[in-house]
Design an enzyme around this catalytic site. Structure first.
Site, PDB file in Angstrom:
ATOM      1  N   PHE A 181       0.831  -1.143  -0.123  1.00 27.78           N
ATOM      2  CA  PHE A 181      -0.101  -0.005   0.015  1.00 27.78           C
ATOM      3  C   PHE A 181       0.763   1.146   0.112  1.00 27.78           C
ATOM      4  O   PHE A 181       1.772   1.317   0.660  1.00 27.78           O
ATOM      5  CB  PHE A 181      -0.785  -0.023   1.223  1.00 27.78           C
ATOM      6  N   ASP A 182       0.392   2.257  -0.799  1.00 28.48           N
ATOM      7  CA  ASP A 182       0.969   3.703  -0.664  1.00 28.48           C
ATOM      8  C   ASP A 182       0.296   4.148   0.687  1.00 28.48           C
ATOM      9  O   ASP A 182      -0.770   3.621   1.231  1.00 28.48           O
ATOM     10  CB  ASP A 182       0.483   4.409  -1.770  1.00 28.48           C
TER      11      ASP A 182
END
Length: 319
Positions: A181-182
């Site tokens: 995930f960012d």
């Protein structure tokens, strides 16, 4: 061959993922025909081929790994459920169900809308994540509070612009599901990203340093991350079939607020990569991500040179 992983203890945690047929299987030939010649030509095309198995699509390897997490689960209590959502009719959708049966995928629930939007059915199923090849469907799902992404295939080195590699059926020797995930505008809200874009990196670092002990707000993927974390608790930490990573452009001193926010949320991420603006793709490949979520189109294009990527059209980078 991998050894099945036994859960540490029974768990009622369930992850529900909704996915469109065009993300799960290769339906582009039929879709192109529909765009050119209309519904009747498309329906005839699918009926004539309904006993021919569809080729795996972008999300097929991910779905196989998700459903593999049900091994050893109590009957009637799967740890993961995948829901199929399709704008096909039930008649043309028969080919899709036949393909599900052909590949032995444990998908039993589906919605066929005959061209109507599918997003209204995501919440009634309790899905924490929606994956689609249609950007408009993804935007509508996000507007209704569902974590959603337009899933894009990894490009191989020899691909020309607009082309991408097709997933094959080779098994990952580890069998481990790896999701990355960012941070800002994905797991977290986009308020810090707004400061960075509007006032520059120095102002961003000052902003984050001043607010280091103030938890970040939750972004569209906070609920999905929490559900994934809860599912992880059903397995021994040292031998989990799920591994997660935060892959962010942040660097020190902006790292502290992220770490303290996750601590406040009581959510575990197995790896955290603070890259300070470096290209994310090579690091995602080193992590072995099955899927990476990011809001930035630049980061998405870089990441998909290496791994399958989901674009999250949310926040200041997606007006």
């Amino acid at each position: 061959m991998t050894t099945p992983i036994t859960p540490a203890e029974p768990s009622n945690a369930q992850l529900v993922v909704a996915i469109t047929a065009r993300a799960l299987f290769q339906l582009e030939d039929g879709h192109d025909l529909f765009e050119r010649e209309g519904v009747k030509a498309y329906a005839d095309f699918q009926r004539q081929r309904e006993n021919e198995a569809l080729a795996p699509g972008i999300a097929f390897p991910l779905v196989k790994k998700l459903l593999a997490l049900n091994a050893g689960a109590p009957a009637g209590r799967p740890r993961v459920e995948v829901i199929l959502l399709s704008r096909n009719s039930s008649d043309t959708g028969l080919r899709i169900f036949n393909a599900i049966e052909h590949y032995g995928l444990g998908i039993i629930r589906a919605v066929f809308t005959s061209g109507a939007p599918v997003y209204p059915y995501i919440k009634p199923f309790g899905a924490q994540l929606f994956l689609s090849a249609n950007p408009e469907s993804v935007r509508r799902a996000l507007e209704h509070g569902v974590a959603a992404a337009t899933i894009l295939p990894a490009k191989s080195a020899g691909d020309s612009a607009g082309e991408a590699s097709t997933p094959d059926e080779k098994e990952d020797v580890s069998g481990q599901l790896r999701i990355a995930f960012d941070g800002d505008a994905v797991i977290f809200g986009d308020e810090s990203e707004r400061v960075s874009q509007q006032d520059g990196i120095a102002a961003f670092h000052a902003h984050e340093t001043e607010r280091a002990h103030e938890p970040l707000s939750g972004g569209p993927f906070r609920g999905f991350l929490a559900a994934l974390h809860e599912l992880q608790q059903a397995f021994p930490a040292r031998n989990s079939p799920i591994r997660t990573a935060l892959v962010t452009a942040r660097s020190a001193p902006a790292h502290k607020r992220v770490i303290l926010t996750l601590r406040e949320w009581d959510v575990r991420l197995d790896e955290a990569l603070f890259l300070g603006g470096r290209d994310k793709g090579p690091f995602l490949q080193a992590f072995g991500a099955d899927l990476f979520f990011d809001d930035s189109k630049h980061n998405v294009e870089n990441a998909r040179q290496h791994v399958a990527t989901g674009h999250v059209p949310h926040g200041v980078s997606n007006p």
